[in-house]
Design an enzyme around this catalytic site. Structure first.
Site, PDB file in Angstrom:
ATOM      1  N   ASP A   1      17.687  66.541 -56.879  1.00  0.00           N
ATOM      2  CA  ASP A   1      15.964  65.909 -56.843  1.00  0.00           C
ATOM      3  C   ASP A   1      15.295  66.688 -55.675  1.00  0.00           C
ATOM      4  O   ASP A   1      15.902  66.705 -54.497  1.00  0.00           O
ATOM      5  CB  ASP A   1      16.150  64.590 -56.593  1.00  0.00           C
ATOM      6  CG  ASP A   1      16.373  63.553 -57.642  1.00  0.00           C
ATOM      7  OD1 ASP A   1      16.219  63.885 -58.723  1.00  0.00           O
ATOM      8  OD2 ASP A   1      16.575  62.366 -57.447  1.00  0.00           O
TER       9      ASP A   1
ATOM     10  N   HIS B   1      13.338  66.059 -60.859  1.00  0.00           N
ATOM     11  CA  HIS B   1      14.711  65.840 -61.086  1.00  0.00           C
ATOM     12  C   HIS B   1      15.133  67.198 -62.192  1.00  0.00           C
ATOM     13  O   HIS B   1      14.575  67.438 -63.076  1.00  0.00           O
ATOM     14  CB  HIS B   1      15.143  64.663 -61.782  1.00  0.00           C
ATOM     15  CG  HIS B   1      16.403  64.510 -62.386  1.00  0.00           C
ATOM     16  ND1 HIS B   1      17.115  63.677 -61.885  1.00  0.00           N
ATOM     17  CD2 HIS B   1      17.086  65.207 -63.436  1.00  0.00           C
ATOM     18  CE1 HIS B   1      18.482  63.809 -62.279  1.00  0.00           C
ATOM     19  NE2 HIS B   1      18.544  64.614 -63.305  1.00  0.00           N
TER      20      HIS B   1
ATOM     21  N   HIS C   1       8.617  63.362 -57.528  1.00  0.00           N
ATOM     22  CA  HIS C   1       9.437  64.343 -57.244  1.00  0.00           C
ATOM     23  C   HIS C   1      10.177  65.225 -58.474  1.00  0.00           C
ATOM     24  O   HIS C   1       9.507  64.690 -59.810  1.00  0.00           O
ATOM     25  CB  HIS C   1      10.809  63.740 -56.577  1.00  0.00           C
ATOM     26  CG  HIS C   1      11.959  62.785 -57.592  1.00  0.00           C
ATOM     27  ND1 HIS C   1      11.463  61.644 -58.000  1.00  0.00           N
ATOM     28  CD2 HIS C   1      13.114  63.346 -58.276  1.00  0.00           C
ATOM     29  CE1 HIS C   1      12.327  61.303 -58.880  1.00  0.00           C
ATOM     30  NE2 HIS C   1      13.498  62.125 -58.956  1.00  0.00           N
TER      31      HIS C   1
HETATM   32 ZN   LIG Z   1      17.207  62.527 -60.097  1.00  0.00          ZN
END
Ligand SMILES: [Zn+2]
Length: 197
Positions: free
Chosen positions: A70, A159, A157
Protein backbone atom coordinates in the site's frame (compact mmCIF):
# COMPACT_ATOMS: atom_id res chain seq x y z
CA UNK A 1 -19.88 -20.67 4.04
CA UNK A 2 -18.02 -18.46 6.49
CA UNK A 3 -16.23 -21.48 7.89
CA UNK A 4 -15.40 -22.69 4.45
CA UNK A 5 -13.57 -19.44 3.72
CA UNK A 6 -11.89 -19.53 7.08
CA UNK A 7 -10.59 -23.02 6.46
CA UNK A 8 -9.71 -22.16 2.88
CA UNK A 9 -7.67 -19.11 3.85
CA UNK A 10 -6.05 -20.87 6.78
CA UNK A 11 -4.97 -23.54 4.37
CA UNK A 12 -3.78 -20.92 1.91
CA UNK A 13 -1.70 -19.23 4.61
CA UNK A 14 -0.25 -22.52 5.68
CA UNK A 15 0.55 -23.40 2.10
CA UNK A 16 2.18 -20.01 1.52
CA UNK A 17 4.37 -20.56 4.55
CA UNK A 18 5.66 -23.77 3.06
CA UNK A 19 6.24 -22.17 -0.32
CA UNK A 20 8.07 -19.31 1.35
CA UNK A 21 10.50 -21.46 3.22
CA UNK A 22 13.25 -20.93 0.73
CA UNK A 23 13.44 -17.20 1.47
CA UNK A 24 11.65 -15.91 4.53
CA UNK A 25 9.85 -12.61 4.34
CA UNK A 26 12.44 -11.27 6.74
CA UNK A 27 15.21 -12.22 4.32
CA UNK A 28 13.37 -10.42 1.52
CA UNK A 29 12.91 -7.27 3.53
CA UNK A 30 16.46 -7.18 4.83
CA UNK A 31 17.88 -7.74 1.35
CA UNK A 32 19.72 -10.73 2.80
CA UNK A 33 19.17 -13.00 -0.13
CA UNK A 34 21.53 -12.25 -2.96
CA UNK A 35 20.84 -14.82 -5.64
CA UNK A 36 17.74 -13.26 -7.13
CA UNK A 37 16.84 -13.56 -10.78
CA UNK A 38 13.27 -12.31 -10.36
CA UNK A 39 11.89 -9.54 -12.54
CA UNK A 40 12.77 -5.96 -11.53
CA UNK A 41 9.65 -3.78 -11.44
CA UNK A 42 9.49 -0.02 -11.65
CA UNK A 43 7.62 1.74 -8.87
CA UNK A 44 4.11 2.36 -10.26
CA UNK A 45 4.54 6.14 -10.35
CA UNK A 46 6.10 8.75 -12.56
CA UNK A 47 9.88 8.92 -12.68
CA UNK A 48 11.38 10.59 -9.60
CA UNK A 49 8.03 10.66 -7.78
CA UNK A 50 8.58 10.22 -4.04
CA UNK A 51 6.13 7.93 -2.27
CA UNK A 52 5.60 6.53 1.20
CA UNK A 53 4.95 2.82 1.71
CA UNK A 54 2.36 2.32 4.43
CA UNK A 55 1.99 -1.43 4.34
CA UNK A 56 4.53 -3.92 3.12
CA UNK A 57 4.51 -7.68 2.78
CA UNK A 58 2.79 -9.55 5.58
CA UNK A 59 1.91 -6.34 7.39
CA UNK A 60 0.06 -6.56 10.69
CA UNK A 61 -2.79 -4.33 9.48
CA UNK A 62 -5.00 -5.38 6.57
CA UNK A 63 -2.22 -7.30 4.77
CA UNK A 64 -1.72 -10.05 7.32
CA UNK A 65 -0.36 -13.05 5.45
CA UNK A 66 -0.44 -11.12 2.19
CA UNK A 67 2.19 -10.17 -0.32
CA UNK A 68 0.74 -6.81 -1.21
CA UNK A 69 1.85 -3.19 -0.95
CA UNK A 70 0.00 0.00 0.00
CA UNK A 71 1.45 3.32 -1.12
CA UNK A 72 0.11 6.51 0.40
CA UNK A 73 -0.60 8.91 -2.44
CA UNK A 74 -2.83 11.94 -2.90
CA UNK A 75 -5.98 11.58 -4.98
CA UNK A 76 -5.38 11.81 -8.73
CA UNK A 77 -1.74 10.81 -8.52
CA UNK A 78 -0.71 9.33 -11.86
CA UNK A 79 -0.28 5.57 -11.57
CA UNK A 80 2.10 3.99 -14.07
CA UNK A 81 2.54 0.40 -15.17
CA UNK A 82 5.29 -1.26 -13.16
CA UNK A 83 5.86 -3.76 -15.99
CA UNK A 84 4.87 -4.33 -19.62
CA UNK A 85 1.76 -6.37 -20.31
CA UNK A 86 -1.81 -6.52 -21.51
CA UNK A 87 -4.82 -5.16 -19.62
CA UNK A 88 -7.02 -8.05 -18.50
CA UNK A 89 -9.30 -6.12 -16.14
CA UNK A 90 -10.33 -2.51 -15.62
CA UNK A 91 -13.06 -0.68 -13.78
CA UNK A 92 -13.61 3.02 -13.21
CA UNK A 93 -17.31 3.56 -12.53
CA UNK A 94 -17.32 3.35 -8.74
CA UNK A 95 -17.45 6.37 -6.48
CA UNK A 96 -17.67 4.48 -3.18
CA UNK A 97 -15.06 3.64 -0.62
CA UNK A 98 -14.80 2.82 3.05
CA UNK A 99 -14.17 0.02 5.50
CA UNK A 100 -17.56 -1.68 5.43
CA UNK A 101 -17.71 -5.23 4.08
CA UNK A 102 -19.75 -4.06 1.08
CA UNK A 103 -16.92 -1.71 0.11
CA UNK A 104 -14.85 -4.75 -0.87
CA UNK A 105 -16.66 -4.79 -4.21
CA UNK A 106 -16.53 -1.01 -4.75
CA UNK A 107 -12.95 -0.63 -5.90
CA UNK A 108 -11.84 0.75 -9.24
CA UNK A 109 -8.82 -1.07 -10.56
CA UNK A 110 -6.60 -2.06 -13.45
CA UNK A 111 -5.15 -5.54 -13.86
CA UNK A 112 -2.26 -6.18 -16.25
CA UNK A 113 -1.05 -9.60 -17.31
CA UNK A 114 2.69 -9.87 -17.94
CA UNK A 115 4.37 -12.08 -20.49
CA UNK A 116 5.29 -14.71 -17.90
CA UNK A 117 1.60 -15.12 -17.01
CA UNK A 118 1.71 -13.19 -13.74
CA UNK A 119 -0.85 -10.44 -13.20
CA UNK A 120 -0.39 -7.09 -11.43
CA UNK A 121 -3.41 -5.54 -9.71
CA UNK A 122 -3.58 -1.81 -9.12
CA UNK A 123 -6.45 -0.82 -6.82
CA UNK A 124 -8.55 2.07 -5.47
CA UNK A 125 -8.53 4.41 -8.49
CA UNK A 126 -10.69 7.51 -8.39
CA UNK A 127 -13.98 7.55 -10.33
CA UNK A 128 -13.18 7.53 -14.06
CA UNK A 129 -9.55 7.04 -13.05
CA UNK A 130 -8.96 3.76 -14.89
CA UNK A 131 -7.37 5.19 -18.03
CA UNK A 132 -6.85 1.99 -20.02
CA UNK A 133 -9.14 -0.69 -21.40
CA UNK A 134 -9.15 -4.47 -21.40
CA UNK A 135 -7.03 -5.65 -24.33
CA UNK A 136 -4.71 -2.64 -24.38
CA UNK A 137 -1.02 -3.37 -24.64
CA UNK A 138 0.84 -1.48 -21.95
CA UNK A 139 4.44 -0.37 -21.82
CA UNK A 140 6.25 -0.13 -18.50
CA UNK A 141 5.99 3.43 -17.19
CA UNK A 142 2.82 4.23 -19.13
CA UNK A 143 0.14 6.08 -17.14
CA UNK A 144 -2.71 3.64 -16.54
CA UNK A 145 -4.81 5.42 -13.96
CA UNK A 146 -5.38 8.07 -11.31
CA UNK A 147 -5.26 7.11 -7.65
CA UNK A 148 -8.21 7.45 -5.33
CA UNK A 149 -10.04 5.97 -2.42
CA UNK A 150 -12.63 3.60 -3.90
CA UNK A 151 -13.25 0.12 -2.55
CA UNK A 152 -12.07 -1.19 0.79
CA UNK A 153 -10.01 1.83 1.66
CA UNK A 154 -9.85 4.35 4.50
CA UNK A 155 -7.78 7.03 2.72
CA UNK A 156 -6.37 7.64 -0.75
CA UNK A 157 -3.73 5.06 -1.56
CA UNK A 158 -2.57 2.59 -4.17
CA UNK A 159 -2.75 -1.11 -3.41
CA UNK A 160 -0.34 -3.04 -5.62
CA UNK A 161 0.07 -6.78 -5.81
CA UNK A 162 1.28 -9.37 -8.28
CA UNK A 163 -0.10 -12.88 -8.48
CA UNK A 164 1.46 -15.71 -10.39
CA UNK A 165 3.24 -19.01 -10.09
CA UNK A 166 6.13 -19.24 -7.69
CA UNK A 167 9.14 -21.46 -8.37
CA UNK A 168 7.29 -24.41 -6.85
CA UNK A 169 4.38 -24.06 -9.24
CA UNK A 170 1.91 -22.61 -6.72
CA UNK A 171 -0.37 -19.78 -7.87
CA UNK A 172 -0.17 -17.06 -5.24
CA UNK A 173 0.77 -13.49 -4.45
CA UNK A 174 4.41 -12.90 -5.26
CA UNK A 175 6.90 -10.64 -3.56
CA UNK A 176 8.42 -8.35 -6.17
CA UNK A 177 11.51 -6.19 -6.14
CA UNK A 178 11.68 -2.67 -7.51
CA UNK A 179 14.17 -0.32 -9.04
CA UNK A 180 14.27 2.71 -6.71
CA UNK A 181 16.54 5.58 -5.74
CA UNK A 182 17.76 3.24 -2.99
CA UNK A 183 18.76 0.54 -5.47
CA UNK A 184 16.94 -2.65 -6.43
CA UNK A 185 15.09 -3.59 -3.29
CA UNK A 186 12.14 -5.32 -1.68
CA UNK A 187 10.25 -2.42 -0.16
CA UNK A 188 9.93 -1.91 3.56
CA UNK A 189 6.93 -0.32 5.22
CA UNK A 190 7.22 3.17 6.73
CA UNK A 191 9.91 4.12 4.23
CA UNK A 192 10.02 6.67 1.42
CA UNK A 193 11.08 5.61 -2.06
CA UNK A 194 11.61 7.54 -5.24
CA UNK A 195 10.63 6.03 -8.58
CA UNK A 196 13.52 5.44 -10.94
CA UNK A 197 12.50 4.49 -14.47
ZN1 LIG B 1 -3.88 -2.90 0.45
Amino acid sequence: MKYFFFIFFSFLNFYCCIAQQQYSIHDLKSGKFKEDSSYIYDLPFENKKKVFLIQGYDSKMSHKGEYALDFKVKKKTKICAARDGVVVGARGDSNNGGLKPENLSDGNYVSIRHYDGSVAHYWHFIKNGALVNVGDTIIKGQVIGLSGNTGYSAFPHLHFEVVGYDDKGNYRQLATRFNTNKGIVYLRPAHFYRAKH
